[in-house]
Design a protein around this motif. Structure first.
Motif, short mmCIF file in Angstrom:
data_model
loop_
_atom_site.label_atom_id
_atom_site.label_comp_id
_atom_site.label_asym_id
_atom_site.label_seq_id
_atom_site.Cartn_x
_atom_site.Cartn_y
_atom_site.Cartn_z
N ASN A 89 13.42 13.28 -9.88
CA ASN A 89 14.21 13.71 -8.72
C ASN A 89 13.42 14.61 -7.77
OD1 ASN A 89 16.69 13.35 -7.39
ND2 ASN A 89 17.42 15.37 -8.03
N ARG A 90 12.12 14.30 -7.62
CA ARG A 90 11.28 15.06 -6.67
C ARG A 90 11.40 14.41 -5.29
NH1 ARG A 90 6.15 14.30 -7.92
NH2 ARG A 90 6.29 13.11 -9.83
N VAL A 91 12.53 14.68 -4.65
CA VAL A 91 12.87 14.01 -3.40
C VAL A 91 11.83 14.29 -2.31
CG1 VAL A 91 14.59 13.84 -1.56
CG2 VAL A 91 15.32 14.05 -3.94
N ALA A 92 11.32 15.50 -2.28
CA ALA A 92 10.36 15.85 -1.23
C ALA A 92 9.08 15.03 -1.32
CB ALA A 92 10.03 17.34 -1.31
N ASP A 93 8.75 14.54 -2.50
CA ASP A 93 7.51 13.76 -2.68
C ASP A 93 7.68 12.27 -2.36
OD1 ASP A 93 6.30 16.08 -3.53
OD2 ASP A 93 6.58 15.65 -5.67
N LEU A 94 8.92 11.84 -2.24
CA LEU A 94 9.17 10.40 -2.09
C LEU A 94 8.56 9.79 -0.83
CD1 LEU A 94 12.86 10.07 -3.34
CD2 LEU A 94 10.74 9.63 -4.58
N PRO A 95 8.69 10.39 0.36
CA PRO A 95 8.13 9.73 1.55
C PRO A 95 6.64 9.42 1.42
CG PRO A 95 9.61 11.50 2.19
CD PRO A 95 9.42 11.62 0.71
N ALA A 96 5.85 10.39 0.97
CA ALA A 96 4.40 10.16 0.87
C ALA A 96 4.07 9.13 -0.20
CB ALA A 96 3.70 11.49 0.55
N LEU A 97 4.75 9.21 -1.34
CA LEU A 97 4.49 8.27 -2.42
C LEU A 97 4.93 6.85 -2.07
CD1 LEU A 97 5.48 10.49 -5.47
CD2 LEU A 97 3.17 9.74 -4.84
N SER A 98 6.03 6.73 -1.36
CA SER A 98 6.47 5.38 -0.96
C SER A 98 5.51 4.78 0.06
CB SER A 98 7.89 5.42 -0.39
OG SER A 98 7.93 6.20 0.80
N GLN A 99 5.00 5.62 0.98
CA GLN A 99 4.02 5.13 1.94
C GLN A 99 2.74 4.71 1.24
OE1 GLN A 99 4.31 4.43 5.23
NE2 GLN A 99 6.49 4.81 4.77
N ALA A 100 2.36 5.47 0.21
CA ALA A 100 1.16 5.10 -0.55
C ALA A 100 1.36 3.76 -1.25
CB ALA A 100 0.85 6.20 -1.57
N ALA A 101 2.56 3.55 -1.78
CA ALA A 101 2.85 2.28 -2.46
C ALA A 101 2.86 1.13 -1.46
CB ALA A 101 4.20 2.37 -3.18
N LEU A 102 3.40 1.36 -0.30
CA LEU A 102 3.43 0.32 0.73
C LEU A 102 2.02 0.00 1.24
CD1 LEU A 102 6.59 1.47 2.72
CD2 LEU A 102 6.35 -0.68 1.46
N ALA A 103 1.17 0.99 1.26
CA ALA A 103 -0.20 0.78 1.77
C ALA A 103 -1.00 -0.15 0.88
CB ALA A 103 -0.91 2.13 1.91
N VAL A 104 -0.68 -0.16 -0.41
CA VAL A 104 -1.43 -1.03 -1.33
C VAL A 104 -0.63 -2.29 -1.71
CG1 VAL A 104 -2.77 0.87 -2.26
CG2 VAL A 104 -0.60 0.28 -3.34
N ALA A 105 0.55 -2.43 -1.15
CA ALA A 105 1.40 -3.57 -1.50
C ALA A 105 0.73 -4.88 -1.09
CB ALA A 105 2.75 -3.44 -0.81
N LYS A 106 0.76 -5.85 -2.00
CA LYS A 106 0.15 -7.15 -1.74
C LYS A 106 1.19 -8.26 -1.60
CE LYS A 106 -4.08 -5.66 -2.10
NZ LYS A 106 -4.96 -5.60 -0.90
N THR A 107 2.40 -8.02 -2.12
CA THR A 107 3.42 -9.07 -2.16
C THR A 107 4.78 -8.52 -1.69
OG1 THR A 107 4.17 -8.53 -4.40
CG2 THR A 107 2.29 -10.05 -4.19
N PRO A 108 5.72 -9.42 -1.35
CA PRO A 108 7.07 -8.97 -1.03
C PRO A 108 7.70 -8.17 -2.16
CG PRO A 108 6.78 -11.23 -0.31
CD PRO A 108 5.56 -10.87 -1.10
N THR A 109 7.39 -8.55 -3.41
CA THR A 109 7.93 -7.81 -4.56
C THR A 109 7.43 -6.37 -4.56
OG1 THR A 109 8.13 -9.81 -5.89
CG2 THR A 109 8.05 -7.73 -7.08
N ASP A 110 6.15 -6.18 -4.25
CA ASP A 110 5.61 -4.81 -4.17
C ASP A 110 6.39 -3.99 -3.14
OD1 ASP A 110 3.69 -5.62 -5.98
OD2 ASP A 110 2.09 -5.85 -4.47
N ARG A 111 6.58 -4.57 -1.99
CA ARG A 111 7.30 -3.84 -0.92
C ARG A 111 8.74 -3.56 -1.33
NH1 ARG A 111 4.02 -7.37 1.99
NH2 ARG A 111 5.70 -8.91 2.27
N TYR A 112 9.36 -4.55 -1.99
CA TYR A 112 10.73 -4.38 -2.46
C TYR A 112 10.83 -3.17 -3.38
CZ TYR A 112 14.97 -5.18 -5.17
OH TYR A 112 16.17 -5.02 -5.79
N PHE A 113 9.93 -3.07 -4.39
CA PHE A 113 9.98 -1.95 -5.34
C PHE A 113 9.66 -0.62 -4.67
CE2 PHE A 113 9.23 -5.10 -8.93
CZ PHE A 113 10.52 -4.96 -9.42
N ALA A 114 8.80 -0.65 -3.66
CA ALA A 114 8.44 0.59 -2.97
C ALA A 114 9.66 1.24 -2.31
CB ALA A 114 7.36 0.32 -1.93
#
Length: 392
Positions: A57-82
Motif C-alpha cells: 500500500n505504498r501509494v506514493a510510489d505507484l506513479p513512478a513504478l507504473s511508469q517504469a513498468a510501462l517503459a519496459v512493456a513489450k506486450t498488451p498484457t504487460d501494459r494491462y498489468f502495469a
C-alpha cells in the motif's frame, strides 16, 4: 448522485497466469476456463516491483513504478498489468481520479473483452460521472451496455448522465429500462429508481410523468404516491375550481391532503360552492390529525364561517350537500336523477355518483358510473377508478 465503487476489485481482476507470485495467485482464484495472461520476461522485474508496492500500500510510489513498468512493456498484457496492479491501493485510498486512470489504461491495452470489458467500462463510466467528466462517462456507459445490455445498474448510470446533460426524455427512458431489465432478469433494482424517474419527468413536465405516477401508485399506494398522482392529474387537467373539489375529495379519502397548500383551496372551494357542511368536516378532521393549526386566525375564521353557514342553511339538500355530509345513499339517488336527464350535466352527475357509490362500498356500481364519464372529467374519473382498484 455519486456512484460508489463497491466490490470493484471483483469486477476488475482479470485472469492471469504469470511467473510473478501475485499474478500466479490471481490465476488460482480464477475460473479454470478463463484465458491465461503471461507478462513478458522483460517486464516481469518492473511488474514485481510495482506489485510489491501495491501489496504494501505504498501509494506514493505507484506513479513512478507504473511508469517504469510501462517503459519496459513489450506486450498488451504487460501494459494491462502495469495498470491493473494499481487498482487495489487506489481503491483503498478512495482516489477516484487515479482509479479511473488505471481502468482506462486497462481498457486501452486491448486485453479485456466480453464481460470483463463490460465491467471495466461500467466502472469507468461511474467514476467519470463522479469526477464530472460527463462526455467520457457517456462514452464508457455506451460501451458497457453494448457488451452487457442486461445490467440494470448501467442503465441507471446512463439515466443520471442524461439527466446531467439535460437530456431528460432519454434520462427517464434509461431509468425505465433499468426497471424493466431488472424485472425481466430477476435482478434487484433499487425501488428509488422509479421515484427518480418520476421526479425527472415531473420536474421537466414530460408527458410520461403521469404514467410513471400511476405505476408508482399501483406498486405502492402510499399517501405520498397518491398525492403525487392526484396533483399531477390536477395540473395536467387544467380544471375549474369546482372540478378540483372532486380531486381534493380523493385526497381526503386517501389521507393525502398535506398542509395549507392542499387544505385552503379545498375548503375555500367548498365555501364558495355553498357546501359549508363538508368544509366544516374537512377542517375538523385536519385539526384532529394535527395537519392544520386550529389556533391560526385563518382556520379559526374559516371554521366559524363553515359552522355558521351550515347551521343556518335552510335550502333543500342536493347531491353535493348529501355527499359532503357523508349521506352517500341519498347522494347517489340524487345523482342518478341528474344523470338520467342527460346533456352536459350528465358527466358531472356520473362522476359524483361514482364517488358516492365508491364511498358507500358499492364497487361495481361505482365502476360503472365512473367508466361512463366522458370529456375533460374523464381524467378525474380515472383517478377514482384507480382508488377502487388499489385502495377501496
Amino acid at each position: 448522485m455519486s456512484f460508489k465503487a463497491k466490490a470493484l476489485m471483483a469486477a476488475f481482476l482479470f485472469t492471469a497466469a504469470a511467473p510473478v507470485p501475485a499474478l500466479a495467485a490471481q490465476k488460482q482464484a480464477a475460473p479454470a476456463a478463463a484465458p491465461k495472461l503471461v507478462p513478458s520476461k522483460e517486464a516481469q522485474p518492473a511488474l514485481l516491483a510495482l506489485q510489491k508496492a501495491a501489496n504494501e500500500n505504498r501509494v506514493a510510489d505507484l506513479p513512478a513504478l507504473s511508469q517504469a513498468a510501462l517503459a519496459v512493456a513489450k506486450t498488451p498484457t504487460d501494459r494491462y498489468f502495469a495498470y491493473q496492479l494499481q487498482l487495489k491501493p487506489y481503491l483503498t485510498a478512495n482516489n477516484e481520479a487515479a482509479t479511473l486512470a488505471a481502468i482506462e489504461g486497462m481498457i486501452a491495452s486491448g486485453v479485456p473483452t466480453g464481460g470483463d470489458l463490460a465491467n471495466l467500462t461500467f466502472n469507468a463510466s461511474r467514476l467519470a460521472y463522479n469526477t464530472g467528466a460527463l462526455d467520457k462517462a457517456s462514452t464508457y456507459i455506451g460501451q458497457s451496455l453494448a457488451q452487457d445490455p442486461n445490467n440494470p445498474d448501467a442503465h441507471i448510470i446512463a439515466g443520471e448522465i442524461f439527466n446531467k446533460q439535460k437530456r431528460y426524455p432519454e434520462a427517464v427512458a434509461a431509468l425505465q429500462k433499468a426497471m424493466a431489465v431488472g424485472q425481466a432478469t430477476g435482478k434487484t433494482v433499487d425501488p428509488n429508481v422509479s421515484k427518480r424517474a418520476f421526479a425527472i419527468a415531473y420536474n421537466n413536465k414530460l408527458p410520461v410523468a403521469k404514467d410513471l405516477a400511476i405505476a408508482q401508485l399501483k406498486a405502492a399506494p402510499s399517501t405520498d404516491n397518491w398525492r403525487a398522482a392526484i396533483k399531477l392529474q390536477e395540473q395536467l387537467g387544467n380544471y375549474q375550481a369546482t372540478d378540483k373539489l372532486d380531486l381534493f375529495r380523493l385526497q381526503r379519502v386517501t389521507n393525502s391532503l398535506v398542509g395549507e397548500g392542499d387544505y385552503y383551496p379545498y375548503v375555500d372551494g367548498l365555501l364558495t360552492k355553498g357546501l359549508p357542511g363538508e368544509a366544516k368536516a374537512v377542517l375538523t378532521e385536519a385539526f384532529a390529525a394535527g395537519k392544520l393549526d386550529k389556533t391560526k386566525p385563518l382556520w379559526k375564521e374559516m371554521l366559524a364561517t363553515a359552522t355558521q353557514r351550515d347551521a343556518s342553511d335552510k335550502s333543500a339538500p342536493n347531491g353535493d350537500v348529501y355527499l359532503g355530509r357523508g349521506d352517500f345513499a341519498k347522494a347517489a339517488a340524487a345523482y342518478r336523477s341528474e344523470a338520467a336527464k342527460g346533456g352536459a350535466a350528465a358527466d358531472i352527475a356520473n362522476l359524483r355518483l361514482g364517488i358516492a357509490l365508491a364511498r358507500s362500498g358499492d364497487k361495481a356500481g361505482a365502476t360503472a358510473a365512473l367508466q361512463s364519464v366522458k370529456g375533460q372529467r374523464a381524467g378525474i374519473a380515472s383517478m377514482w377508478l384507480l382508488y377502487l382498484q388499489t385502495a377501496a
